[in-house]
Design a protein around this motif. Sequence first.
Motif, short mmCIF file in Angstrom:
data_model
loop_
_atom_site.label_atom_id
_atom_site.label_comp_id
_atom_site.label_asym_id
_atom_site.label_seq_id
_atom_site.Cartn_x
_atom_site.Cartn_y
_atom_site.Cartn_z
N ARG A 1 15.24 0.80 -3.84
CA ARG A 1 13.89 1.15 -4.27
C ARG A 1 13.37 0.16 -5.30
O ARG A 1 12.20 -0.21 -5.29
CB ARG A 1 13.86 2.59 -4.81
CG ARG A 1 14.04 3.65 -3.73
CD ARG A 1 13.64 5.02 -4.23
NE ARG A 1 14.55 5.53 -5.25
CZ ARG A 1 15.64 6.22 -5.00
NH1 ARG A 1 15.98 6.51 -3.74
NH2 ARG A 1 16.41 6.66 -5.98
N SER B 1 0.84 -1.19 0.00
CA SER B 1 0.00 0.00 0.00
C SER B 1 0.88 1.24 0.00
O SER B 1 2.09 1.17 0.26
CB SER B 1 -0.90 0.00 1.23
OG SER B 1 -0.12 0.16 2.41
N GLU B 2 0.27 2.38 -0.26
CA GLU B 2 1.03 3.64 -0.22
C GLU B 2 1.63 3.86 1.17
O GLU B 2 2.77 4.32 1.31
CB GLU B 2 0.13 4.81 -0.60
CG GLU B 2 -0.32 4.81 -2.06
CD GLU B 2 0.84 4.99 -3.01
OE1 GLU B 2 1.81 5.72 -2.66
OE2 GLU B 2 0.81 4.40 -4.11
N ALA B 3 0.87 3.51 2.21
CA ALA B 3 1.37 3.70 3.58
C ALA B 3 2.55 2.77 3.86
O ALA B 3 3.51 3.16 4.51
CB ALA B 3 0.25 3.43 4.58
N GLU B 4 2.49 1.53 3.35
CA GLU B 4 3.59 0.60 3.56
C GLU B 4 4.85 1.07 2.83
O GLU B 4 5.96 0.95 3.37
CB GLU B 4 3.18 -0.79 3.07
CG GLU B 4 2.16 -1.47 3.99
CD GLU B 4 1.59 -2.73 3.40
OE1 GLU B 4 1.22 -3.63 4.18
OE2 GLU B 4 1.48 -2.82 2.15
N ILE B 5 4.68 1.60 1.65
CA ILE B 5 5.84 2.14 0.92
C ILE B 5 6.43 3.31 1.68
O ILE B 5 7.65 3.43 1.84
CB ILE B 5 5.43 2.54 -0.50
CG1 ILE B 5 5.05 1.30 -1.32
CG2 ILE B 5 6.57 3.30 -1.19
CD1 ILE B 5 4.47 1.62 -2.68
N ALA B 6 5.56 4.20 2.17
CA ALA B 6 6.04 5.38 2.90
C ALA B 6 6.81 4.99 4.15
O ALA B 6 7.79 5.65 4.52
CB ALA B 6 4.86 6.28 3.24
N ARG B 7 6.40 3.93 4.84
CA ARG B 7 7.09 3.50 6.06
C ARG B 7 8.51 3.05 5.79
O ARG B 7 9.36 3.07 6.68
CB ARG B 7 6.30 2.38 6.75
CG ARG B 7 5.13 2.87 7.58
CD ARG B 7 4.70 1.84 8.60
NE ARG B 7 4.17 0.65 7.97
CZ ARG B 7 2.90 0.47 7.62
NH1 ARG B 7 2.02 1.45 7.81
NH2 ARG B 7 2.49 -0.64 7.06
N GLU C 1 10.08 -2.35 -4.82
CA GLU C 1 8.99 -2.47 -5.80
C GLU C 1 8.82 -3.90 -6.28
O GLU C 1 7.70 -4.38 -6.43
CB GLU C 1 9.26 -1.54 -6.98
CG GLU C 1 8.16 -1.57 -8.04
CD GLU C 1 8.43 -0.61 -9.17
OE1 GLU C 1 7.70 -0.66 -10.18
OE2 GLU C 1 9.38 0.20 -9.07
#
Length: 223
Positions: free
Chosen positions: A150, A133-139, A154
């Motif tokens: 990176r 999720s976007e939140a998991e990537i941000a963490r 991905e």
Amino acid sequence: MKRYAVYYAPRDGVFAYRANEWLGREPGNDRDLPQPVLAGIGDPHAITAEPRRYGFHGTLRAPFRLAAEVTEASVRHCVAELAARLAPVTCEGLQVEVLHGFVALTPVGCEAALLDLGAAVVEATNALRAPLSEAEIARRRPDRLSPRQRDLLERWGYPFVMEEFRFHLTLTDQLEAPGPVSAALKMFFTPVLPRPFVIDELCLFGEDQSGRFHLLHRYALTG
């Protein structure tokens, strides 16, 4: 369970008991243990919150949410088949080391074999996980990752895999001054550190709704 992970965790014995005692918890039965008071360490409970939540372990596949069509039974089947194909990894032993501010046990004399084992586990379990999720990537703080990390995040859902992987068994939270804690833990662990250190199982862990991880099953490496 809201997430699953594939770890190494030692079987019952003096090494496992000392590690669980230090963290204050047995992940196999979720029993809390009184933590030892060591010279140079004021309150062990205050510096072990994160490793206690996860249980004493070395990561092979970092925690992941299941893809929509995947069940826990599917995960168990996948890990069982994988373990039947993989051979154990034998290292000379373990040492106490400071990594990026936290204290951990790290293996000696098996770096290439551990890279191969970690890559095999990541590749075989990748189809089980839901996209990040976007939140998991941000963490994962992608702004602090290298371009290669990176790419790995991905592709595989975690930035520290493949050639970026370094197996370790975490003993503390990140500390401002880890030196005295590292010295105390070296004295505490050295008498029970296994020589050789052998990874001969894959351990399936699950994270409950409160965020604590539990040992669900062990699968012997028999390849």
